[in-house]
Every structure is written in C-alpha cells, then in structure tokens.
Design a protein around this motif. Structure first.
Motif, PDB file in Angstrom:
ATOM      1  N   ASN A 147      -6.516  15.172  -9.678  1.00 48.65           N
ATOM      2  CA  ASN A 147      -7.377  15.807  -8.675  1.00 48.65           C
ATOM      3  C   ASN A 147      -6.590  16.797  -7.821  1.00 48.65           C
ATOM      4  O   ASN A 147      -6.850  16.951  -6.623  1.00 48.65           O
ATOM      5  CB  ASN A 147      -8.024  14.737  -7.793  1.00 48.65           C
ATOM      6  N   GLY A 148      -5.633  17.447  -8.450  1.00 50.89           N
ATOM      7  CA  GLY A 148      -4.902  18.533  -7.795  1.00 50.89           C
ATOM      8  C   GLY A 148      -4.000  18.085  -6.668  1.00 50.89           C
ATOM      9  O   GLY A 148      -3.717  18.889  -5.757  1.00 50.89           O
ATOM     10  N   GLY A 149      -3.546  16.847  -6.686  1.00 49.07           N
ATOM     11  CA  GLY A 149      -2.669  16.364  -5.629  1.00 49.07           C
ATOM     12  C   GLY A 149      -3.391  16.075  -4.329  1.00 49.07           C
ATOM     13  O   GLY A 149      -2.751  15.943  -3.275  1.00 49.07           O
ATOM     14  N   ASN A 150      -4.704  15.934  -4.393  1.00 53.16           N
ATOM     15  CA  ASN A 150      -5.520  15.741  -3.198  1.00 53.16           C
ATOM     16  C   ASN A 150      -5.664  14.249  -2.876  1.00 53.16           C
ATOM     17  O   ASN A 150      -6.371  13.524  -3.575  1.00 53.16           O
ATOM     18  CB  ASN A 150      -6.901  16.376  -3.423  1.00 53.16           C
ATOM     19  N   VAL A 151      -5.007  13.803  -1.812  1.00 49.16           N
ATOM     20  CA  VAL A 151      -5.083  12.393  -1.408  1.00 49.16           C
ATOM     21  C   VAL A 151      -6.504  12.016  -1.011  1.00 49.16           C
ATOM     22  O   VAL A 151      -6.942  10.880  -1.217  1.00 49.16           O
ATOM     23  CB  VAL A 151      -4.103  12.108  -0.255  1.00 49.16           C
ATOM     24  N   ASP A 152      -7.250  12.966  -0.449  1.00 44.92           N
ATOM     25  CA  ASP A 152      -8.631  12.676  -0.050  1.00 44.92           C
ATOM     26  C   ASP A 152      -9.483  12.241  -1.242  1.00 44.92           C
ATOM     27  O   ASP A 152     -10.441  11.476  -1.083  1.00 44.92           O
ATOM     28  CB  ASP A 152      -9.269  13.910   0.603  1.00 44.92           C
ATOM     29  N   ALA A 153      -9.146  12.724  -2.438  1.00 49.00           N
ATOM     30  CA  ALA A 153      -9.897  12.321  -3.631  1.00 49.00           C
ATOM     31  C   ALA A 153      -9.743  10.823  -3.866  1.00 49.00           C
ATOM     32  O   ALA A 153     -10.714  10.129  -4.210  1.00 49.00           O
ATOM     33  CB  ALA A 153      -9.411  13.103  -4.848  1.00 49.00           C
ATOM     34  N   LEU A 154      -8.538  10.306  -3.675  1.00 53.81           N
ATOM     35  CA  LEU A 154      -8.315   8.870  -3.819  1.00 53.81           C
ATOM     36  C   LEU A 154      -9.048   8.103  -2.733  1.00 53.81           C
ATOM     37  O   LEU A 154      -9.658   7.060  -3.000  1.00 53.81           O
ATOM     38  CB  LEU A 154      -6.825   8.547  -3.760  1.00 53.81           C
ATOM     39  N   LEU A 155      -9.018   8.604  -1.520  1.00 50.92           N
ATOM     40  CA  LEU A 155      -9.692   7.936  -0.413  1.00 50.92           C
ATOM     41  C   LEU A 155     -11.190   7.835  -0.686  1.00 50.92           C
ATOM     42  O   LEU A 155     -11.807   6.794  -0.434  1.00 50.92           O
ATOM     43  CB  LEU A 155      -9.436   8.679   0.895  1.00 50.92           C
ATOM     44  N   ARG A 156     -11.772   8.899  -1.201  1.00 52.28           N
ATOM     45  CA  ARG A 156     -13.205   8.869  -1.524  1.00 52.28           C
ATOM     46  C   ARG A 156     -13.489   7.861  -2.629  1.00 52.28           C
ATOM     47  O   ARG A 156     -14.493   7.136  -2.584  1.00 52.28           O
ATOM     48  CB  ARG A 156     -13.683  10.266  -1.939  1.00 52.28           C
ATOM     49  N   ALA A 157     -12.597   7.782  -3.633  1.00 45.18           N
ATOM     50  CA  ALA A 157     -12.791   6.841  -4.733  1.00 45.18           C
ATOM     51  C   ALA A 157     -12.691   5.397  -4.248  1.00 45.18           C
ATOM     52  O   ALA A 157     -13.481   4.537  -4.658  1.00 45.18           O
ATOM     53  CB  ALA A 157     -11.760   7.109  -5.829  1.00 45.18           C
ATOM     54  N   LEU A 158     -11.726   5.114  -3.381  1.00 50.53           N
ATOM     55  CA  LEU A 158     -11.581   3.765  -2.848  1.00 50.53           C
ATOM     56  C   LEU A 158     -12.771   3.398  -1.972  1.00 50.53           C
ATOM     57  O   LEU A 158     -13.270   2.268  -2.023  1.00 50.53           O
ATOM     58  CB  LEU A 158     -10.283   3.649  -2.043  1.00 50.53           C
ATOM     59  N   ASP A 159     -13.221   4.353  -1.174  1.00 49.11           N
ATOM     60  CA  ASP A 159     -14.380   4.118  -0.315  1.00 49.11           C
ATOM     61  C   ASP A 159     -15.619   3.807  -1.154  1.00 49.11           C
ATOM     62  O   ASP A 159     -16.402   2.897  -0.839  1.00 49.11           O
ATOM     63  CB  ASP A 159     -14.617   5.352   0.554  1.00 49.11           C
ATOM     64  N   LYS A 160     -15.782   4.534  -2.252  1.00 51.43           N
ATOM     65  CA  LYS A 160     -16.919   4.295  -3.151  1.00 51.43           C
ATOM     66  C   LYS A 160     -16.796   2.934  -3.819  1.00 51.43           C
ATOM     67  O   LYS A 160     -17.792   2.211  -3.969  1.00 51.43           O
ATOM     68  CB  LYS A 160     -16.983   5.402  -4.206  1.00 51.43           C
ATOM     69  N   GLN A 161     -15.577   2.554  -4.201  1.00 51.32           N
ATOM     70  CA  GLN A 161     -15.366   1.260  -4.844  1.00 51.32           C
ATOM     71  C   GLN A 161     -15.750   0.127  -3.907  1.00 51.32           C
ATOM     72  O   GLN A 161     -16.372  -0.846  -4.304  1.00 51.32           O
ATOM     73  CB  GLN A 161     -13.893   1.124  -5.247  1.00 51.32           C
ATOM     74  N   GLY A 163       0.809  -1.208   0.000  1.00 53.54           N
ATOM     75  CA  GLY A 163       0.000   0.000   0.000  1.00 53.54           C
ATOM     76  C   GLY A 163       0.842   1.257   0.000  1.00 53.54           C
ATOM     77  O   GLY A 163       0.579   2.208  -0.752  1.00 53.54           O
ATOM     78  N   ARG A 164       1.878   1.288   0.836  1.00 51.47           N
ATOM     79  CA  ARG A 164       2.759   2.461   0.883  1.00 51.47           C
ATOM     80  C   ARG A 164       3.447   2.667  -0.459  1.00 51.47           C
ATOM     81  O   ARG A 164       3.552   3.798  -0.945  1.00 51.47           O
ATOM     82  CB  ARG A 164       3.795   2.305   1.998  1.00 51.47           C
ATOM     83  N   TYR A 165       3.898   1.588  -1.053  1.00 47.14           N
ATOM     84  CA  TYR A 165       4.568   1.687  -2.356  1.00 47.14           C
ATOM     85  C   TYR A 165       3.601   2.226  -3.408  1.00 47.14           C
ATOM     86  O   TYR A 165       3.968   3.093  -4.222  1.00 47.14           O
ATOM     87  CB  TYR A 165       5.095   0.317  -2.778  1.00 47.14           C
ATOM     88  N   CYS A 166       2.382   1.727  -3.406  1.00 44.62           N
ATOM     89  CA  CYS A 166       1.401   2.137  -4.413  1.00 44.62           C
ATOM     90  C   CYS A 166       1.037   3.613  -4.316  1.00 44.62           C
ATOM     91  O   CYS A 166       0.722   4.248  -5.320  1.00 44.62           O
ATOM     92  CB  CYS A 166       0.143   1.280  -4.317  1.00 44.62           C
ATOM     93  N   LEU A 167       1.086   4.164  -3.119  1.00 44.12           N
ATOM     94  CA  LEU A 167       0.767   5.586  -2.958  1.00 44.12           C
ATOM     95  C   LEU A 167       1.935   6.468  -3.389  1.00 44.12           C
ATOM     96  O   LEU A 167       1.761   7.664  -3.652  1.00 44.12           O
ATOM     97  CB  LEU A 167       0.373   5.893  -1.518  1.00 44.12           C
ATOM     98  N   GLY A 168       3.126   5.893  -3.483  1.00 43.68           N
ATOM     99  CA  GLY A 168       4.284   6.623  -3.994  1.00 43.68           C
ATOM    100  C   GLY A 168       4.628   7.854  -3.181  1.00 43.68           C
ATOM    101  O   GLY A 168       4.576   7.841  -1.948  1.00 43.68           O
ATOM    102  N   ARG A 169       4.968   8.928  -3.867  1.00 47.87           N
ATOM    103  CA  ARG A 169       5.392  10.153  -3.186  1.00 47.87           C
ATOM    104  C   ARG A 169       4.281  10.777  -2.354  1.00 47.87           C
ATOM    105  O   ARG A 169       4.541  11.550  -1.431  1.00 47.87           O
ATOM    106  CB  ARG A 169       5.918  11.167  -4.200  1.00 47.87           C
ATOM    107  N   TYR A 170       3.043  10.421  -2.674  1.00 49.07           N
ATOM    108  CA  TYR A 170       1.930  10.998  -1.922  1.00 49.07           C
ATOM    109  C   TYR A 170       1.828  10.416  -0.515  1.00 49.07           C
ATOM    110  O   TYR A 170       1.153  10.999   0.342  1.00 49.07           O
ATOM    111  CB  TYR A 170       0.616  10.795  -2.683  1.00 49.07           C
TER     112      TYR A 170
END
Length: 204
Positions: free
Chosen positions: A185-199, A76-83
């Motif tokens: 999404n402008g470098g917004n990690v929360d955007a990814l979190l919302r997408a994963l939560d929706k998935q 998981g840490r690797y997949c998130l990369g620099r973010y």
C-alpha cells in the motif's frame, strides 16, 4: 492480510498460560526467574479457563491478566518493524490501541478450546537479551506441542514478548505480514490502521 496471530500461536499462547502450576518463589538467576514467571502467570489463568463461568465472563477476567503480564506495546512496536520509526506520533498511538484490541480478540476467541489441557515447564536458555522458556502443551486426544516463551525484563518486570510454536515466532510472523501489507500500500501506515480497524469492527 491474514488475521492477527496464526491459529497455532493464539492457541499455544492461551493454552500454555492457562495450565501451569503455581511457583513457590522467584529464583535468583534469569532462567529460573523466567520459568517461575511463566508458571505464576499460568496459574492465574487456569482457574479462569477451567471454570464454569460464562465465556463472556472468562474473557472479562482474562483481559487484566494479559495487560499485566504480556508486553503488548513492545510486541506491537516489533510487529510494525521499520514503519514504527516512520509513523507519526498519532499513527503510533492509534496503532498501539488497535493492536491491543486485535491481540486480545485473537487470544480470548480461543478460550473455549482449552479445557482439560496439561502443561509441562521445561528448561530455559538465553535468547538475546531475553530468556526462552521451553514448554510442552498436552491437549486431550492430541500429541504434545513444543512451545517456547520469550520473556523480557526490559519493562522493569518479567513479561511475555513472544511465543514460538511449530518453529514459527508470533511476532516475526506478524512483522512480516504487516510489513508486506504496508509495502503493498505504498508504505502508507494509515492503510494498516484502516485494515485493523475494519478487522475489529467485523469481529464477532
């Protein structure tokens, strides 16, 4: 954003882990130890995947094995990369929790596809600080699929940290996908979190 783990990776991960014979003992060198680990892990899964119990019971039985023998946090840490470095502690914790569930869903959804497969453990070779174990997965009526398992001992014991199928790395592919999504999404990690939560919410 694509669904976590392309089908080739999810199927390869489940098949390879579920069809290996039991290792007799741990070997001294890293390569032999990694091959023994892959063999041991698979032997624990083959009984579940090939059993006559219900699909839901199979999923329940496989979960603790994935948690014990796959370094989900490291992947998981690797997949998130620099973010990962720019995320807040709260975002990191939420992401890892979501990542665990998405990964588990991707793997357990494929359980029904893999009865009757056979598996051959081949050679091993250094892969940076880790060890790559080559394998061939044979499914009934299909040609064998070459798959590499990347095994790390960074956590203190051997664990799977990547699978390479059809020349593509699971974690690198996902890292590129997540990175592109966050950038859009402008470098917004929360955007990814919302997408994963929706998935996860839409998972059946």
């Amino acid at each position: 954003m694509q669904r976590f783990i392309p089908r080739r990776h999810a199927l390869a991960l489940l098949a390879a882990l579920a069809t290996m014979p039991v290792a007799s003992a741990w070997a001294v060198d890293a390569g032999a130890q990694a091959r023994s680990f892959v063999t041991m892990f698979g032997s624990k899964l083959v009984g579940v995947v090939n059993s006559d119990i219900s699909l839901e019971k199979k999923k329940q039985d496989i979960l603790p094995l994935l948690e014990q023998y796959v370094d989900v946090d490291a992947i998981g840490r690797y997949c998130l990369g620099r973010y990962w470095r720019t995320a807040t502690p709260d975002q990191q914790a939420r992401y890892i929790k979501l990542f665990h569930q998405v990964l588990v869903n991707a793997i357990t959804d494929k359980i029904g596809d893999y009865r009757g497969v056979t598996f051959v453990v081949g050679t091993s070779a250094p892969s940076g600080d880790d060890t790559a174990v080559s394998t061939v997965i044979n499914r009934p009526g299909q040609p064998g699929a070459d798959t590499q398992w990347i095994i790390s001992t960074a956590s203190g014991s051997p664990k799977v940290v990547d699978v390479v199928g059809e020349g593509a790395s699971l974690r690198l592919t996902q890292r590129q996908d997540y990175g592109s999504f966050i950038a859009r999404n402008g470098g917004n990690v929360d955007a990814l979190l919302r997408a994963l939560d929706k998935q996860i919410a839409n998972h059946h």
